[in-house]
Write a protein that holds these residues in place. Sequence first.
Motif, mmCIF file in Angstrom:
data_model
loop_
_atom_site.group_PDB
_atom_site.id
_atom_site.type_symbol
_atom_site.label_atom_id
_atom_site.label_comp_id
_atom_site.label_asym_id
_atom_site.label_seq_id
_atom_site.Cartn_x
_atom_site.Cartn_y
_atom_site.Cartn_z
ATOM 1 N N ALA A 14 -3.757 2.615 -1.622
ATOM 2 C CA ALA A 14 -4.271 1.499 -2.406
ATOM 3 C C ALA A 14 -3.155 0.519 -2.751
ATOM 4 N N GLY A 15 -3.459 -0.771 -2.595
ATOM 5 C CA GLY A 15 -2.473 -1.816 -2.813
ATOM 6 C C GLY A 15 -1.752 -2.243 -1.557
ATOM 7 N N GLY A 16 -1.909 -1.488 -0.490
ATOM 8 C CA GLY A 16 -1.255 -1.796 0.764
ATOM 9 C C GLY A 16 -2.023 -2.801 1.601
ATOM 10 N N SER A 17 -1.535 -3.019 2.821
ATOM 11 C CA SER A 17 -2.098 -4.022 3.710
ATOM 12 C C SER A 17 -2.313 -3.474 5.109
ATOM 13 N N LYS A 65 -12.695 -11.887 -1.318
ATOM 14 C CA LYS A 65 -12.144 -13.231 -1.429
ATOM 15 C C LYS A 65 -10.825 -13.202 -2.194
ATOM 16 N N GLY A 66 -9.813 -13.832 -1.628
ATOM 17 C CA GLY A 66 -8.490 -13.833 -2.229
ATOM 18 C C GLY A 66 -7.613 -12.684 -1.781
ATOM 19 N N ARG A 67 -8.200 -11.674 -1.150
ATOM 20 C CA ARG A 67 -7.443 -10.526 -0.643
ATOM 21 C C ARG A 67 -7.404 -10.483 0.884
ATOM 22 N N PHE A 68 -8.507 -10.871 1.514
ATOM 23 C CA PHE A 68 -8.614 -10.837 2.969
ATOM 24 C C PHE A 68 -8.556 -12.251 3.529
ATOM 25 N N THR A 69 -8.019 -12.384 4.732
ATOM 26 C CA THR A 69 -7.977 -13.664 5.427
ATOM 27 C C THR A 69 -8.397 -13.474 6.875
ATOM 28 N N ILE A 70 -9.391 -14.244 7.316
ATOM 29 C CA ILE A 70 -9.801 -14.232 8.712
ATOM 30 C C ILE A 70 -9.142 -15.412 9.424
ATOM 31 N N ALA A 71 -8.717 -15.193 10.657
ATOM 32 C CA ALA A 71 -8.088 -16.239 11.448
ATOM 33 C C ALA A 71 -8.391 -15.990 12.922
ATOM 34 N N ARG A 72 -8.213 -17.013 13.740
ATOM 35 C CA ARG A 72 -8.436 -16.837 15.172
ATOM 36 C C ARG A 72 -7.391 -17.585 15.970
ATOM 37 N N ASP A 73 -7.137 -17.084 17.170
ATOM 38 C CA ASP A 73 -6.234 -17.701 18.120
ATOM 39 C C ASP A 73 -7.028 -17.891 19.398
ATOM 40 N N ASN A 74 -7.434 -19.128 19.676
ATOM 41 C CA ASN A 74 -8.292 -19.406 20.825
ATOM 42 C C ASN A 74 -7.534 -19.435 22.150
ATOM 43 N N VAL A 75 -6.215 -19.353 22.093
ATOM 44 C CA VAL A 75 -5.412 -19.212 23.303
ATOM 45 C C VAL A 75 -5.359 -17.744 23.719
ATOM 46 N N TYR A 80 -8.513 -12.177 13.904
ATOM 47 C CA TYR A 80 -7.766 -11.271 13.043
ATOM 48 C C TYR A 80 -8.413 -11.162 11.668
ATOM 49 N N LEU A 81 -8.182 -10.046 11.033
ATOM 50 C CA LEU A 81 -8.516 -9.888 9.626
ATOM 51 C C LEU A 81 -7.299 -9.300 8.924
ATOM 52 N N GLN A 82 -6.613 -10.131 8.153
ATOM 53 C CA GLN A 82 -5.495 -9.675 7.344
ATOM 54 C C GLN A 82 -6.040 -9.177 6.016
ATOM 55 N N MET A 83 -5.783 -7.923 5.697
ATOM 56 C CA MET A 83 -6.312 -7.294 4.497
ATOM 57 C C MET A 83 -5.155 -6.913 3.586
ATOM 58 N N ASN A 84 -5.091 -7.536 2.424
ATOM 59 C CA ASN A 84 -4.065 -7.258 1.432
ATOM 60 C C ASN A 84 -4.694 -6.666 0.181
ATOM 61 N N SER A 85 -3.872 -6.051 -0.650
ATOM 62 C CA SER A 85 -4.326 -5.465 -1.913
ATOM 63 C C SER A 85 -5.534 -4.570 -1.710
ATOM 64 N N LEU A 86 -5.448 -3.700 -0.737
ATOM 65 C CA LEU A 86 -6.581 -2.855 -0.378
ATOM 66 C C LEU A 86 -6.939 -1.880 -1.496
ATOM 67 N N GLY A 116 -15.760 -0.745 16.635
ATOM 68 C CA GLY A 116 -15.344 -0.470 15.275
ATOM 69 C C GLY A 116 -13.997 0.218 15.202
ATOM 70 N N THR A 117 -13.320 0.032 14.077
ATOM 71 C CA THR A 117 -12.059 0.696 13.804
ATOM 72 C C THR A 117 -12.060 1.182 12.358
ATOM 73 N N GLN A 118 -11.619 2.414 12.147
ATOM 74 C CA GLN A 118 -11.677 3.036 10.830
ATOM 75 C C GLN A 118 -10.545 2.545 9.941
ATOM 76 N N VAL A 119 -10.899 2.143 8.727
ATOM 77 C CA VAL A 119 -9.932 1.812 7.686
ATOM 78 C C VAL A 119 -10.161 2.755 6.518
ATOM 79 N N THR A 120 -9.134 3.496 6.143
ATOM 80 C CA THR A 120 -9.228 4.429 5.029
ATOM 81 C C THR A 120 -8.157 4.083 4.003
ATOM 82 N N VAL A 121 -8.580 3.861 2.765
ATOM 83 C CA VAL A 121 -7.668 3.499 1.686
ATOM 84 C C VAL A 121 -7.673 4.624 0.659
ATOM 85 N N SER A 122 -6.528 5.230 0.440
ATOM 86 C CA SER A 122 -6.411 6.340 -0.492
ATOM 87 C C SER A 122 -5.916 5.861 -1.854
ATOM 88 N N SER A 123 -6.243 6.629 -2.894
ATOM 89 C CA SER A 123 -5.818 6.295 -4.249
ATOM 90 C C SER A 123 -4.366 6.661 -4.478
#
Length: 123
Positions: A14-17, A65-75, A80-86, A116-123
Amino acid sequence: QVQLVESGGGLVQAGGSLRLSCQFSGRTFSNYAMGWFRQAPGKEREFVASISWSGANTYYEDSVKGRFTIARDNVKNTVYLQMNSLKPEDTAVYFCAGKNYIPTMTVGDYKYWGQGTQVTVSS
């Protein structure tokens, strides 16, 4: 055939990215709006974020909102999904999805899906 392949999931405290990637192939990537969705055990698949074909417009579920950011590279044909403060409640399988042109927040609107890809956030 359109293919979407996610990567970047894993176990984080928790709190990681984490940064998820989705590689698109088979059609002209820039014609597609892209989205990220997630599904936790016992729950329905839910919207996380989406992005327009040009990357000019982005949309987020309120809880990320405010923690995750979606972005794309059309080249590179990659979204991408950048996930912060998980948080532990972010634990889920994350799916990349595509639809024509206009992004939405509705699962049923998306025609193409990754495995799909698994994301697991531990306490």
